[in-house]
Design a protein around this motif. Structure first.
Motif, PDB file in Angstrom:
ATOM      1  N   LYS A  85      55.016  32.735  32.613  1.00  0.00           N
ATOM      2  CA  LYS A  85      54.050  33.532  33.364  1.00  0.00           C
ATOM      3  C   LYS A  85      52.881  33.808  32.435  1.00  0.00           C
ATOM      4  O   LYS A  85      53.066  34.365  31.348  1.00  0.00           O
ATOM      5  CB  LYS A  85      54.683  34.846  33.822  1.00  0.00           C
ATOM      6  N   TYR A  86      51.672  33.424  32.838  1.00  0.00           N
ATOM      7  CA  TYR A  86      50.528  33.556  31.943  1.00  0.00           C
ATOM      8  C   TYR A  86      49.330  34.163  32.662  1.00  0.00           C
ATOM      9  O   TYR A  86      49.136  33.967  33.859  1.00  0.00           O
ATOM     10  CB  TYR A  86      50.161  32.200  31.338  1.00  0.00           C
ATOM     11  N   PHE A  87      48.547  34.915  31.905  1.00  0.00           N
ATOM     12  CA  PHE A  87      47.363  35.564  32.465  1.00  0.00           C
ATOM     13  C   PHE A  87      46.306  35.720  31.385  1.00  0.00           C
ATOM     14  O   PHE A  87      46.595  36.136  30.261  1.00  0.00           O
ATOM     15  CB  PHE A  87      47.708  36.950  33.019  1.00  0.00           C
ATOM     16  N   THR A  88      45.098  35.353  31.725  1.00  0.00           N
ATOM     17  CA  THR A  88      43.943  35.626  30.877  1.00  0.00           C
ATOM     18  C   THR A  88      42.709  35.628  31.754  1.00  0.00           C
ATOM     19  O   THR A  88      42.485  34.681  32.509  1.00  0.00           O
ATOM     20  CB  THR A  88      43.798  34.600  29.740  1.00  0.00           C
ATOM     21  N   ASN A  89      41.930  36.695  31.731  1.00  0.00           N
ATOM     22  CA  ASN A  89      40.741  36.755  32.582  1.00  0.00           C
ATOM     23  C   ASN A  89      39.452  36.932  31.791  1.00  0.00           C
ATOM     24  O   ASN A  89      38.365  36.875  32.354  1.00  0.00           O
ATOM     25  CB  ASN A  89      40.860  37.877  33.613  1.00  0.00           C
TER      26      ASN A  89
END
Length: 205
Positions: free
Chosen positions: A156-160
């Motif tokens: 699960k990955y997130f970068t904004n």
């Protein structure tokens, strides 16, 4: 030379399965609901969790024993679901496979609110997220991305806000080694380093 194939029949699809035993899905991952429990642990509402599981199950059943990837979108606000299972790409020279959104999925991106869509795709060789995966999550404004590995691991990955590309690439390579060696202490330390580099990454195993 790039290898771009379209399966013409069920027989040819089964024949390809037989050629790629290293990317077979362990049936226990489905029968024992191991992957389902990992999806439920993401903390989404019941309707979203059901759609996520629908996408995951379709992808791993379709790509079991192949080197190809499928891509799905789940909108957590409208509870709509789109998937592309008709793009077969694998580059034999680089060992890289890829997936792309189809027209209905691109329309979903334009109509949905930013950071409402969860993007899901599989990694047949069970490798860590690629830099392209991370860039796509930024451009498409995912709520987060999920990578379903054929060995049962979920990333699960997130970068904004972007990420430091060299540091991220370096620590992703280290993470791959630590996961292979099952070094839990180093895995945790490397995930902290990735967070410092701008990437929030969880490993569900």
């Amino acid at each position: 030379m790039n290898r771009l194939l379209t399966h013409d029949s069920e027989e040819s699809h089964k024949a390809e399965h037989a050629l790629n035993q290293n990317t077979r899905i362990n049936n226990d991952l489905l029968s024992d609901q191991i992957l389902r429990n990992r999806i439920d642990s993401l903390g989404e509402d019941l309707q979203t969790s059901r759609l996520l599981w629908k996408a995951v199950r379709k992808i791993i059943k379709h790509r079991d024993g192949t080197l190809y990837e499928d891509l799905a979108f789940v909108d957590t606000e409208s509870h709509k679901y789109k998937i592309n299972i008709n793009y077969d790409y694998y580059d034999e020279c680089t060992g890289i496979s890829a997936c792309i959104p189809n027209k209905p999925m691109r329309r979903m991106l334009t109509k949905s609110n930013p950071y409402s869509i969860i993007g899901i795709h599989n990694h047949p060789k069970s490798h860590v997220p690629s830099i392209e995966d991370l860039n796509n999550s930024i451009v498409r404004k995912y709520k987060y991305g999920l990578i379903i590995c054929h060995n049962g691991t979920i990333f699960k990955y997130f970068t904004n806000k972007g990420f430091y590309i060299f540091q991220t690439y370096y620590y992703l390579e280290i993470l791959a080694d630590m996961l292979y060696n099952k070094n839990e202490v180093k895995i945790a330390q490397t995930l902290d380093k990735l967070k410092d580099a701008g990437l929030e990454l969880e490993v569900l195993r």
